[in-house]
Motif scaffolding. Structure first.
Motif, PDB file in Angstrom:
ATOM      1  N   ILE A  19       8.724  41.604  92.733  1.00 45.37           N
ATOM      2  CA  ILE A  19       9.895  42.139  91.827  1.00 45.37           C
ATOM      3  C   ILE A  19      10.902  40.844  91.760  1.00 45.37           C
ATOM      4  N   SER A  20      11.302  40.368  93.077  1.00 46.93           N
ATOM      5  CA  SER A  20      12.247  39.313  93.066  1.00 46.93           C
ATOM      6  C   SER A  20      11.784  38.074  92.072  1.00 46.93           C
ATOM      7  N   THR A  21      10.643  37.524  91.993  1.00 43.78           N
ATOM      8  CA  THR A  21      10.253  36.660  90.981  1.00 43.78           C
ATOM      9  C   THR A  21      10.317  37.146  89.553  1.00 43.78           C
ATOM     10  N   GLY A  35      15.366  45.399  96.485  1.00 45.25           N
ATOM     11  CA  GLY A  35      14.916  46.347  97.412  1.00 45.25           C
ATOM     12  C   GLY A  35      15.100  47.898  97.131  1.00 45.25           C
ATOM     13  N   THR A  36      15.816  48.255  96.147  1.00 43.82           N
ATOM     14  CA  THR A  36      16.026  49.571  95.626  1.00 43.82           C
ATOM     15  C   THR A  36      14.890  49.614  94.662  1.00 43.82           C
ATOM     16  N   LEU A  37      14.379  48.809  93.976  1.00 41.71           N
ATOM     17  CA  LEU A  37      13.255  49.050  93.166  1.00 41.71           C
ATOM     18  C   LEU A  37      11.980  49.053  93.897  1.00 41.71           C
ATOM     19  N   VAL A  38      11.755  48.180  95.025  1.00 43.94           N
ATOM     20  CA  VAL A  38      10.719  48.368  96.050  1.00 43.94           C
ATOM     21  C   VAL A  38      10.521  49.763  96.341  1.00 43.94           C
ATOM     22  N   THR A  65      -5.783  59.753  87.653  1.00 42.45           N
ATOM     23  CA  THR A  65      -5.294  59.975  86.502  1.00 42.45           C
ATOM     24  C   THR A  65      -3.661  60.053  86.621  1.00 42.45           C
ATOM     25  N   VAL A  66      -3.183  60.910  87.449  1.00 36.40           N
ATOM     26  CA  VAL A  66      -1.872  60.735  87.791  1.00 36.40           C
ATOM     27  C   VAL A  66      -1.265  59.588  88.498  1.00 36.40           C
ATOM     28  N   TYR A  67      -2.031  58.859  89.355  1.00 36.56           N
ATOM     29  CA  TYR A  67      -1.717  57.733  89.895  1.00 36.56           C
ATOM     30  C   TYR A  67      -1.533  56.562  88.804  1.00 36.56           C
ATOM     31  N   LYS A  68      -2.476  56.503  88.110  1.00 35.40           N
ATOM     32  CA  LYS A  68      -2.647  55.564  87.037  1.00 35.40           C
ATOM     33  C   LYS A  68      -1.419  55.829  86.181  1.00 35.40           C
ATOM     34  N   GLN A  69      -1.289  56.995  85.783  1.00 36.10           N
ATOM     35  CA  GLN A  69       0.144  57.233  84.690  1.00 36.10           C
ATOM     36  C   GLN A  69       1.531  57.057  85.300  1.00 36.10           C
ATOM     37  N   THR A  70       1.454  57.354  86.693  1.00 35.55           N
ATOM     38  CA  THR A  70       2.768  56.905  87.436  1.00 35.55           C
ATOM     39  C   THR A  70       3.129  55.252  87.486  1.00 35.55           C
ATOM     40  N   MET A  71       1.884  54.766  87.676  1.00 34.19           N
ATOM     41  CA  MET A  71       2.021  53.235  87.517  1.00 34.19           C
ATOM     42  C   MET A  71       2.376  52.719  86.243  1.00 34.19           C
ATOM     43  N   ASN A  72       1.911  53.369  85.196  1.00 31.53           N
ATOM     44  CA  ASN A  72       2.145  52.919  83.875  1.00 31.53           C
ATOM     45  C   ASN A  72       3.412  53.226  83.552  1.00 31.53           C
ATOM     46  N   LEU A  73       3.936  54.220  83.861  1.00 30.02           N
ATOM     47  CA  LEU A  73       5.386  54.684  83.371  1.00 30.02           C
ATOM     48  C   LEU A  73       6.429  53.896  84.026  1.00 30.02           C
ATOM     49  N   MET A  74       6.230  53.646  85.467  1.00 34.49           N
ATOM     50  CA  MET A  74       6.992  52.702  86.307  1.00 34.49           C
ATOM     51  C   MET A  74       7.019  51.024  85.450  1.00 34.49           C
ATOM     52  N   SER A  75       5.819  50.734  85.120  1.00 36.60           N
ATOM     53  CA  SER A  75       5.837  49.441  84.811  1.00 36.60           C
ATOM     54  C   SER A  75       6.554  49.455  83.187  1.00 36.60           C
ATOM     55  N   GLN A  76       6.264  50.401  82.570  1.00 40.23           N
ATOM     56  CA  GLN A  76       6.919  50.573  81.320  1.00 40.23           C
ATOM     57  C   GLN A  76       8.572  50.439  81.342  1.00 40.23           C
ATOM     58  N   LEU A  78      10.359  49.498  84.230  1.00 35.06           N
ATOM     59  CA  LEU A  78      10.701  48.115  84.697  1.00 35.06           C
ATOM     60  C   LEU A  78      10.905  46.915  83.673  1.00 35.06           C
ATOM     61  N   PHE A  79       9.813  47.019  82.618  1.00 36.42           N
ATOM     62  CA  PHE A  79       9.771  45.876  81.737  1.00 36.42           C
ATOM     63  C   PHE A  79      10.517  46.273  80.693  1.00 36.42           C
ATOM     64  N   ALA A  80      10.787  47.369  80.375  1.00 38.87           N
ATOM     65  CA  ALA A  80      11.540  47.866  79.044  1.00 38.87           C
ATOM     66  C   ALA A  80      12.954  47.267  79.141  1.00 38.87           C
ATOM     67  N   VAL A  81      13.642  47.196  80.249  1.00 34.66           N
ATOM     68  CA  VAL A  81      14.802  46.629  80.284  1.00 34.66           C
ATOM     69  C   VAL A  81      15.233  45.194  79.793  1.00 34.66           C
ATOM     70  N   SER A  82      14.015  44.524  79.621  1.00 37.70           N
ATOM     71  CA  SER A  82      14.199  43.030  79.173  1.00 37.70           C
ATOM     72  C   SER A  82      13.949  42.946  77.693  1.00 37.70           C
ATOM     73  N   LYS A  83      13.676  44.147  77.025  1.00 37.76           N
ATOM     74  CA  LYS A  83      13.561  44.128  75.655  1.00 37.76           C
ATOM     75  C   LYS A  83      14.604  45.044  74.869  1.00 37.76           C
ATOM     76  N   PRO A  84      15.696  44.732  74.783  1.00 37.75           N
ATOM     77  CA  PRO A  84      16.668  45.551  74.253  1.00 37.75           C
ATOM     78  C   PRO A  84      16.413  46.165  72.783  1.00 37.75           C
ATOM     79  N   ASP A  85      15.687  45.195  72.295  1.00 34.85           N
ATOM     80  CA  ASP A  85      15.222  45.752  70.728  1.00 34.85           C
ATOM     81  C   ASP A  85      13.985  46.514  70.474  1.00 34.85           C
TER      82      ASP A  85
END
Length: 91
Positions: A19-21, A35-38, A65-76, A78-85
């Motif tokens: 996360i730091s990298t 640390g909050t994100l982790v 299925t729930v685990y994968k969806q949770t990972m998917n939503l968290m990834s989306q 986390l990475f959405a903030v770097s794409k404001p458009d």
């Protein structure tokens, strides 16, 4: 051989470094403390595991299925903030 606690600490260290990298590279916003994100990631996955252990998610396939969806939503999120458009061209 590592104890479960040692494995957990190693996992957290790896996640913290990942996360730091990503924050340093601008892939994930640095507006939130690393640390909050982790902790948020850990809490989300820990919750799914405990819901499964308590029998609230059904069988292993449903839990996965729930685990994968949770990972998917968290990834989306986390990475959405770097794409404001993102979504800017929607009607």
């Amino acid at each position: 051989m590592m104890t479960p606690l040692q494995l957990f600490c190693k996992w957290l260290e790896c996640l913290l470094e990942l996360i730091s990298t990503a924050q340093k590279q601008g892939q994930i916003s640095d507006q939130e403390e690393t640390g909050t994100l982790v902790s948020t990631i850990w809490a989300s996955l820990h919750g799914v595991i405990h819901l499964h252990m308590g029998g609230f998610l059904g069988d292993v396939k449903a839990t996965h299925t729930v685990y994968k969806q949770t990972m998917n939503l968290m990834s989306q999120s986390l990475f959405a903030v770097s794409k404001p458009d993102r979504g800017a061209n929607r009607g």
